[in-house]
Write a protein that holds these residues in place. Structure first.
Motif, PDB file in Angstrom:
ATOM      1  N   GLN A   1       0.742  -1.170   0.020  1.00 17.88           N
ATOM      2  CA  GLN A   1      -0.496  -0.029  -0.027  1.00 17.88           C
ATOM      3  C   GLN A   1       0.874   0.802  -0.469  1.00 17.88           C
ATOM      4  N   ALA A   2       2.091   1.553   0.749  1.00 14.76           N
ATOM      5  CA  ALA A   2       2.251   2.307   1.217  1.00 14.76           C
ATOM      6  C   ALA A   2       3.704   2.519  -1.168  1.00 14.76           C
ATOM      7  N   ARG A   3       3.339   1.210  -1.222  1.00 13.11           N
ATOM      8  CA  ARG A   3       4.383   1.179  -2.994  1.00 13.11           C
ATOM      9  C   ARG A   3       3.533   2.253  -3.914  1.00 13.11           C
ATOM     10  N   TYR A   4       2.260   1.151  -4.045  1.00 17.87           N
ATOM     11  CA  TYR A   4       0.788   1.678  -4.835  1.00 17.87           C
ATOM     12  C   TYR A   4       0.898   3.517  -3.996  1.00 17.87           C
ATOM     13  N   LYS A   5       0.706   3.865  -2.867  1.00 26.15           N
ATOM     14  CA  LYS A   5       0.423   5.202  -3.039  1.00 26.15           C
ATOM     15  C   LYS A   5       1.454   6.134  -3.905  1.00 26.15           C
ATOM     16  N   SER A   6       3.280   5.544  -3.702  1.00 26.43           N
ATOM     17  CA  SER A   6       3.748   6.928  -3.989  1.00 26.43           C
ATOM     18  C   SER A   6       3.548   5.923  -5.878  1.00 26.43           C
TER      19      SER A   6
ATOM     20  N   LEU B   1       0.531   5.614  -7.131  1.00 26.35           N
ATOM     21  CA  LEU B   1      -0.596   6.457  -7.493  1.00 26.35           C
ATOM     22  C   LEU B   1      -0.024   8.409  -7.781  1.00 26.35           C
ATOM     23  N   TYR B   2       1.134   8.832  -6.126  1.00 21.14           N
ATOM     24  CA  TYR B   2       1.397   9.989  -6.710  1.00 21.14           C
ATOM     25  C   TYR B   2       1.856  10.465  -8.211  1.00 21.14           C
ATOM     26  N   SER B   3       3.603   9.654  -8.287  1.00 20.35           N
ATOM     27  CA  SER B   3       5.020   9.714  -9.004  1.00 20.35           C
ATOM     28  C   SER B   3       4.699   9.037 -10.033  1.00 20.35           C
ATOM     29  N   GLY B   4       3.910   7.808  -9.704  1.00 21.23           N
ATOM     30  CA  GLY B   4       4.662   6.873 -11.247  1.00 21.23           C
ATOM     31  C   GLY B   4       5.669   6.127 -11.004  1.00 21.23           C
ATOM     32  N   ASN B   5       6.476   5.778  -9.904  1.00 20.53           N
ATOM     33  CA  ASN B   5       7.540   5.583  -9.010  1.00 20.53           C
ATOM     34  C   ASN B   5       6.976   4.781  -7.358  1.00 20.53           C
ATOM     35  N   PRO B   6       6.995   3.394  -7.961  1.00 20.91           N
ATOM     36  CA  PRO B   6       6.837   2.366  -6.741  1.00 20.91           C
ATOM     37  C   PRO B   6       8.122   2.647  -5.816  1.00 20.91           C
ATOM     38  N   ASN B   7       8.708   3.478  -5.247  1.00 21.21           N
ATOM     39  CA  ASN B   7       9.540   3.539  -4.349  1.00 21.21           C
ATOM     40  C   ASN B   7       8.719   5.041  -3.330  1.00 21.21           C
ATOM     41  N   PRO B   8       8.584   4.366  -2.467  1.00 16.51           N
ATOM     42  CA  PRO B   8       8.328   5.760  -1.286  1.00 16.51           C
ATOM     43  C   PRO B   8       9.524   6.529  -0.835  1.00 16.51           C
ATOM     44  N   ASP B   9       9.329   7.730  -0.722  1.00 14.69           N
ATOM     45  CA  ASP B   9      10.600   8.500   0.095  1.00 14.69           C
ATOM     46  C   ASP B   9      10.965   8.113   0.995  1.00 14.69           C
ATOM     47  N   ASP B  10      12.336   8.222   1.513  1.00 13.95           N
ATOM     48  CA  ASP B  10      12.718   8.064   2.555  1.00 13.95           C
ATOM     49  C   ASP B  10      12.512   6.643   3.562  1.00 13.95           C
ATOM     50  N   SER B  11      11.665   5.648   2.209  1.00  8.73           N
ATOM     51  CA  SER B  11      11.737   3.949   3.338  1.00  8.73           C
ATOM     52  C   SER B  11      12.129   3.305   3.293  1.00  8.73           C
ATOM     53  N   SER B  12      12.230   2.268   4.287  1.00  7.82           N
ATOM     54  CA  SER B  12      13.170   1.432   4.353  1.00  7.82           C
ATOM     55  C   SER B  12      13.229   0.501   3.295  1.00  7.82           C
TER      56      SER B  12
END
Length: 565
Positions: A501-506, A508-519
């Motif tokens: 869900q964090a990857r999907y959020k990223s 949806l917002y940016s076209g990249n499934p890597n959340p900012d500042d994630s582990s």
């Protein structure tokens, strides 16, 4: 020689995806292509009635809500704490005619009950009181914190079901948790299925696909009123729903309606149907309908139940004998008509320029339900050899037997079901998806590829004991991970739900499934040779196996290449 895919002979995901994981038993015919699903009707009716009974009523303490849109007041309910739920009709159509977007906000089914969810589209194996032809509806899940100027993205989800069953109220598709976790609007749609959506006596094609386009048009009109940005729509789906999403990528007129796409477990081996094959299938359908193609009075007098459970069900089970390219799993599906759809989006014709970011995923054991459900006892070498040969034809058989991934030799307990399961998974889903990713990237697009090594057993999959074994992830077991609707998830499932869900959020917002500042591990984009497919639920990359550029699609043709569709 007539070629059939592994899945053609061994499955119609029919009533594994057909009834969304029906525990129906199956029979294999040594003559080659008969796999019948035995009484799933009572099971599916129970699921539909149970699910609707739970969801059609307002939950204790819930209340109604109303807001203005350009097409009238949208009425909904506070479905769970922090989420508002709106059910709406997005389009309407006469039977076997293209749909039109509604011009006024309306509840599904002409209902006056704000909490009522849509009746499903006409389909077999259910009581006809549960469906209506006026079924082009969606459910919007909207975080209560949003307001008209929020401008958040929207995920539009398309259900699976072999293009013949399924709905927006399928088990696990409550979008509340996903909307909250992604800070977005989730719209779950349904569209015309089977003979009413994809095989018309008047030669209309892609009616169900046109419905999905109209769902997008509806969203672009109303989203700003809910706090959504109409320029930030991501389309997503699983199985045949993912197939429909791939078709949307091939519709030029729809490209301005969405920004990115997510395809989960798309059986890409099948390809779109050709126009010439569709003509044969349409003629066959009319021959079983009891009306001529021009007798409008007769056609209009047919009940929806008689269509879907009569000629439509016959069409589903028999089309593969008329047009082998139809397959047994999706014989009524999208058609490459050259006008609405202008590309095969596969390796049989020039691939168009691509620009949208896409996310592609499979599960570890896509073919597990089908193979182990069809063959409950260990499979000796001779049976494995006979099945593969009959499934793919002599030339492809020789190439497959030359591959370490599928060749005969010493196997555990002399059981070749594991190899057959890998072959089904690779040919129909995984390797075909990787080939698509390479094509997409080679033509300018961005693709992220993943493989689920952890899943949540979807309703009905437990009917096949293989799908309950530790470490096994069968077709559909990704759905409740993404939606966060798995019951009593263990620690690994909970962690993956949070991650996805964090990857999907990223995405949806940016076209990249890597959340900012994630582990989380870096999910690298695919290249034109190495797709960099990461494991979802464990570490590292998915093993390449036979999914190399030189094997599937080159040394061994996919079905869409064999049938030249």
């Amino acid at each position: 020689m007539v070629f059939y895919s592994i899945i053609c002979i061994l499955s119609s995901l029919l009533l594994g995806s057909l009834s969304q994981a029906s525990p129906a038993s199956r029979e294999f015919s040594n003559s080659g292509v008969s796999l019948s699903s035995l009484d799933s009707k009572s099971w599916f009716c129970h699921i539909i009635h149970t699910t609707l009974a739970q969801k059609l009523c307002l939950r204790e303490g819930s209340s109604t809500i109303s807001l203005n849109t350009p097409i009238g007041a949208a009425q909904g309910v506070v479905d769970v704490s922090g989420v508002n739920r709106f059910a709406a009709k997005y389009a309407s159509a006469e039977r076997w005619s293209p749909s039109s977007v509604v011009t006024e906000w309306a509840l599904p089914n002409d209902s006056t009950n704000v909490s009522a969810l849509p009746l499903i589209c006409p389909q077999p194996f259910v009581d006809n009181s549960t469906f209506t032809e006026d079924c082009m509806s969606m459910i919007l899940y909207v975080p209560a914190t949003l307001h008209a100027h929020s401008s958040v993205p929207t995920l539009m989800w398309v259900h699976g079901g072999s293009f013949i069953v399924g709905s927006a109220t399928n088990p696990g598709l409550d979008g509340s948790a996903l909307a909250l976790a992604t800070d977005s609007i989730v719209a779950v749609i349904q569209y015309r299925l089977g003979a009413l959506g994809f095989v018309a006596p008047n030669n209309q094609t892609n009616l169900g696909l046109g419905d999905a386009v109209n769902a997008l048009k509806f969203l672009t009109t109303v989203l700003p009123s809910f706090g959504g940005d109409p320029s930030k729509i991501t389309v997503a789906g699983q199985s045949s729903g993912a197939n429909l999403i791939r078709a949307l990528l091939a519709v030029p007129s729809a490209q301005s309606l969405f920004q990115s796409a997510i395809l989960q477990s798309d059986p890409m081996d099948y390809g779109f149907l050709s126009s010439s094959d569709q003509v044969q299938l349409q003629q066959y359908f009319v021959s079983n309908l009891g009306c001529t193609a021009t007798d409008s009075a007769c056609l209009n007098a047919l009940t929806a139940d008689s269509i879907v459970n009569g000629a439509g069900l016959w069409q589903f089970n028999s089309s593969v004998y008329v047009v082998p390219a139809a397959t047994q799993s999706e014989p009524m599906r999208v058609v490459n008509d050259g006008t609405f759809i202008t590309s095969t989006l596969d390796s049989t014709s020039p691939f168009p320029r691509a620009s949208k970011p896409i996310l592609l995923s499979n599960v570890l054991d896509e073919g597990g339900y089908t193979i182990y459900g069809s063959f409950p006892s260990p499979m000796p070498e001779a049976e494995y050899v006979a099945i593969v040969n009959a499934s793919v034809g002599e030339s492809r058989y020789e190439a497959l037997m030359g591959s370490q991934s599928y060749a005969v030799g010493t196997t555990q307990n002399d059981d070749y079901r594991p190899k057959l399961q890998v072959l089904a998974t690779d040919s129909v889903w995984r390797c075909a998806t990787w080939t698509f990713a390479r094509n997409w990237v080679s033509n300018g697009g961005t693709a992220y590829v993943g493989l689920y090594s952890v899943g949540a057993s979807y309703l009905g999959n437990s009917a096949v004991s293989f799908c309950t074994e530790p470490g096994v992830v069968c077709h559909q077991d990704d759905i409740e991970i993404v939606f966060g609707t798995a019951l009593n998830p263990d620690s690994a499932q909970s962690a993956l739900i949070t991650e996805m869900q964090a990857r999907y959020k990223s995405f949806l917002y940016s076209g990249n499934p890597n959340p900012d500042d994630s582990s989380y591990a870096d999910w690298q984009a695919a290249g034109d040779s190495d797709v960099n497919a990461i494991m979802l639920g464990s570490t590292g990359y998915a093993p390449i196996g036979a999914c190399t550029p030189s094997f599937w699609g080159q040394s061994v043709a996919y079905d869409y290449q064999v049938f030249n569709i």
